[in-house]
Design an enzyme around this catalytic site. Structure first.
Site, mmCIF file in Angstrom:
data_model
loop_
_atom_site.group_PDB
_atom_site.id
_atom_site.type_symbol
_atom_site.label_atom_id
_atom_site.label_comp_id
_atom_site.label_asym_id
_atom_site.label_seq_id
_atom_site.Cartn_x
_atom_site.Cartn_y
_atom_site.Cartn_z
ATOM 1 N N TYR A 130 0.845 -1.193 0.000
ATOM 2 C CA TYR A 130 0.000 0.000 0.000
ATOM 3 C C TYR A 130 0.877 1.238 0.000
ATOM 4 C CZ TYR A 130 -3.898 -3.015 0.087
ATOM 5 O OH TYR A 130 -4.802 -3.960 -0.297
ATOM 6 N N LYS A 183 4.094 -15.193 0.146
ATOM 7 C CA LYS A 183 4.545 -15.494 -1.219
ATOM 8 C C LYS A 183 6.074 -15.539 -1.181
ATOM 9 C CE LYS A 183 3.761 -16.017 -5.678
ATOM 10 N NZ LYS A 183 3.025 -17.162 -6.252
ATOM 11 N N ASP A 216 -1.289 -17.999 -3.373
ATOM 12 C CA ASP A 216 -2.126 -18.425 -4.508
ATOM 13 C C ASP A 216 -2.804 -19.759 -4.204
ATOM 14 O OD1 ASP A 216 0.629 -18.876 -4.560
ATOM 15 O OD2 ASP A 216 0.731 -19.242 -6.698
ATOM 16 N N ASP A 240 -6.099 -8.227 2.568
ATOM 17 C CA ASP A 240 -7.217 -7.454 2.033
ATOM 18 C C ASP A 240 -8.012 -8.323 1.052
ATOM 19 O OD1 ASP A 240 -8.835 -5.307 1.566
ATOM 20 O OD2 ASP A 240 -7.364 -4.118 0.475
ATOM 21 N N ASP A 244 -11.890 -10.521 1.718
ATOM 22 C CA ASP A 244 -13.108 -10.337 0.916
ATOM 23 C C ASP A 244 -13.621 -11.703 0.471
ATOM 24 O OD1 ASP A 244 -12.994 -7.546 1.074
ATOM 25 O OD2 ASP A 244 -13.550 -7.291 -1.036
HETATM 26 P P1 NAD Z 1 -17.227 -2.767 -2.756
HETATM 27 O O1 NAD Z 1 -16.641 -3.533 -1.651
HETATM 28 O O2 NAD Z 1 -17.781 -1.426 -2.457
HETATM 29 O O3 NAD Z 1 -18.395 -3.631 -3.459
HETATM 30 C C1 NAD Z 1 -18.155 -4.922 -4.023
HETATM 31 C C2 NAD Z 1 -19.487 -5.660 -4.235
HETATM 32 O O4 NAD Z 1 -20.009 -6.050 -2.966
HETATM 33 C C3 NAD Z 1 -20.557 -4.800 -4.892
HETATM 34 O O5 NAD Z 1 -21.347 -5.615 -5.735
HETATM 35 C C4 NAD Z 1 -21.391 -4.308 -3.732
HETATM 36 O O6 NAD Z 1 -22.731 -3.985 -4.062
HETATM 37 C C5 NAD Z 1 -21.304 -5.484 -2.756
HETATM 38 N N1 NAD Z 1 -21.422 -5.034 -1.371
HETATM 39 C C6 NAD Z 1 -20.485 -4.339 -0.669
HETATM 40 N N2 NAD Z 1 -20.938 -4.074 0.554
HETATM 41 C C7 NAD Z 1 -22.172 -4.603 0.657
HETATM 42 C C8 NAD Z 1 -23.165 -4.646 1.690
HETATM 43 N N3 NAD Z 1 -22.965 -4.090 2.883
HETATM 44 N N4 NAD Z 1 -24.328 -5.269 1.428
HETATM 45 C C9 NAD Z 1 -24.556 -5.853 0.246
HETATM 46 N N5 NAD Z 1 -23.653 -5.849 -0.778
HETATM 47 C C10 NAD Z 1 -22.480 -5.234 -0.571
HETATM 48 O O7 NAD Z 1 -16.103 -2.673 -3.880
HETATM 49 P P2 NAD Z 1 -15.974 -1.683 -5.143
HETATM 50 O O8 NAD Z 1 -17.298 -1.500 -5.793
HETATM 51 O O9 NAD Z 1 -14.868 -2.242 -5.936
HETATM 52 O O10 NAD Z 1 -15.476 -0.317 -4.521
HETATM 53 C C11 NAD Z 1 -16.312 0.831 -4.346
HETATM 54 C C12 NAD Z 1 -15.499 1.915 -3.683
HETATM 55 O O11 NAD Z 1 -15.134 1.518 -2.356
HETATM 56 C C13 NAD Z 1 -14.167 2.260 -4.380
HETATM 57 O O12 NAD Z 1 -14.002 3.657 -4.348
HETATM 58 C C14 NAD Z 1 -13.117 1.576 -3.525
HETATM 59 O O13 NAD Z 1 -11.870 2.204 -3.598
HETATM 60 C C15 NAD Z 1 -13.737 1.722 -2.161
HETATM 61 N N6 NAD Z 1 -13.283 0.777 -1.110
HETATM 62 C C16 NAD Z 1 -13.213 1.281 0.144
HETATM 63 C C17 NAD Z 1 -12.924 0.436 1.189
HETATM 64 C C18 NAD Z 1 -12.924 0.994 2.576
HETATM 65 O O14 NAD Z 1 -13.396 2.089 2.807
HETATM 66 N N7 NAD Z 1 -12.429 0.245 3.545
HETATM 67 C C19 NAD Z 1 -12.690 -0.929 0.950
HETATM 68 C C20 NAD Z 1 -12.796 -1.418 -0.343
HETATM 69 C C21 NAD Z 1 -13.112 -0.557 -1.375
#
Ligand code: NAD
Length: 351
Positions: A130, A183, A216, A240, A244
């Site tokens: 990061y 890794k 992996d 991270d 997920d």
């Molecule tokens: P995301 O994690 O926001 O979403 C990924 C998928 O999961 C989407 O389909 C979304 O609808 C679903 N999802 C996420 N949270 C959910 C919930 N509580 N309930 C139901 N469904 C849920 O990932 P993204 O779309 O790639 O990223 C969106 C933004 O968030 C980007 O700007 C990214 O940089 C940011 N981000 C922030 C953090 C953080 O604040 N810790 C973490 C990851 C991504």
């Protein structure tokens, strides 16, 4: 306990509103005396103050006992010189929140894609790939020519040591098994040191079983048989990504709670992002943020020896189990409720 509440972007305001209700219900039932102080970060702060986070907000958070950070639209924040700072990075770095604890478990009554399991990913939070937290000033990604980018990863003995210790201490309170994910076959020096330090720390915990997996292959192992894992310790980016996956395997990314913990401060934060694809539709699952709030209460209770806080943390997790079984939840986990009604029902159940 004073908690600063920052709703965040996208689904943040909806899920944080539900979480605040739950914190208030927990405070009443367990006599926690929670004081929730609301402020802003992310786009709303950029609009109001010209920066996604401000020094004044940091002072406020430092003086409080905990922080609840909503999901942030991090991808939108590209230029720190224009106030577009990644709030997650900002608090993790400024408050030295080195341990990101991300539990994932299955729930009775929900379809289990890969069988029942209960594990925790312990992710290093303050260095690694990061680029925004590796160096004192600026970033560790460089545009060498318009067509060449070099991204540097920092790994230090100190950060390996303290994240390993967090993982082993956690394992002692669970099933006493730590899996190191790395890794080191390619990143021989950095991940080589990470593995070595984890094994050194392991000597202080002879009751804990230790094994290690290349990252992996780990993706296959955790999908094939997640029940064989208890505590998984790994570096920043691998943790991270892996967490997920484990959240989704547990039923939904919307169940992925986490706490970012340091020595003196902690921040509850869902593992996922701002989910712009579902924002404003009252369908986001608030359980990830509610579980994160529970973890924050648990951290405070453990640190201060306050049983009521630990009991509240436990009750929140148990109430998520019961709510899912009763179908009082959002669609992603098999229910029919919206975000707001899920929060209402949950606060009633907990209260
Ligand atoms: P995301 O994690 O926001 O979403 C990924 C998928 O999961 C989407 O389909 C979304 O609808 C679903 N999802 C996420 N949270 C959910 C919930 N509580 N309930 C139901 N469904 C849920 O990932 P993204 O779309 O790639 O990223 C969106 C933004 O968030 C980007 O700007 C990214 O940089 C940011 N981000 C922030 C953090 C953080 O604040 N810790 C973490 C990851 C991504």
């Amino acid at each position: 306990m004073k908690i600063i509440v920052l709703p965040g972007d996208g689904i943040g305001p909806e899920t944080m509103a539900a979480t605040v209700q739950v914190l208030q219900a927990a405070s009443r039932r367990f006599g926690l005396g929670l004081v929730l102080e609301h402020d802003v970060a992310g786009h709303e702060s950029l609009r109001r103050h010209g920066a996604t986070v401000t020094p004044a907000l940091l002072d406020k958070v430092r003086a409080a006992d905990g922080l609840m950070l909503g999901p942030m639209a991090t991808y939108d924040f590209k230029d720190e010189a224009r106030g577009e700072i990644n709030p997650s990075k900002f608090f993790r770095k400024e408050l030295d929140l080195y341990a990101n604890i991300r539990p994932a478990r299955t729930y009775p009554g929900m379809e289990q894609k890969v069988g029942a399991f209960d594990l925790v990913v312990v992710r290093e939070n303050t260095e690694g790939f990061y680029a925004d937290r590796n160096v004192e000033s600026g970033g560790s990604e460089m545009l060498i020519t318009p067509d060449v980018v070099v991204s540097l990863r920092r790994i230090t003995r100190l950060c390996c040591e303290r994240i390993a210790r967090s993982a082993f201490e956690l394992a002692m309170a669970r099933r006493r098994h730590v899996s190191i994910v790395h890794k080191a076959n390619v990143l021989k020096l950095g991940d080589g040191m990470f593995i070595d330090v984890c094994h050194e720390v392991a000597r202080d915990f002879p009751e804990v079983q230790v094994d290690d997996f290349i990252v992996d292959a780990m993706m296959a192992h955790v999908v094939r048989a997640p029940q064989r894992f208890d505590v998984i310790v790994t570096t920043n980016m691998f943790g991270d990504i892996l967490s997920d996956l484990t959240a989704e395997l547990s039923g939904s990314l919307g169940l992925g709670g986490s706490v970012n913990a340091g020595r003196d401060h902690a921040m509850g934060q869902a593992a996922h992002g701002s989910a712009p694809d579902i924002a404003g539709q009252d369908i986001a699952n608030p359980f990830s943020l509610i579980l994160s709030a529970g973890q924050l209460l648990g951290w405070h209770g453990q640190r201060r020896g306050l049983q009521a806080f630990e009991a509240a943390a436990h009750a929140i997790e148990e109430a998520v189990v019961a709510a899912i079984q009763a179908g009082e939840c959002t669609r992603d986990v098999g229910g029919r409720l919206g975000t707001a009604t899920t929060g209402d029902a949950f606060a009633r159940r907990l209260g």
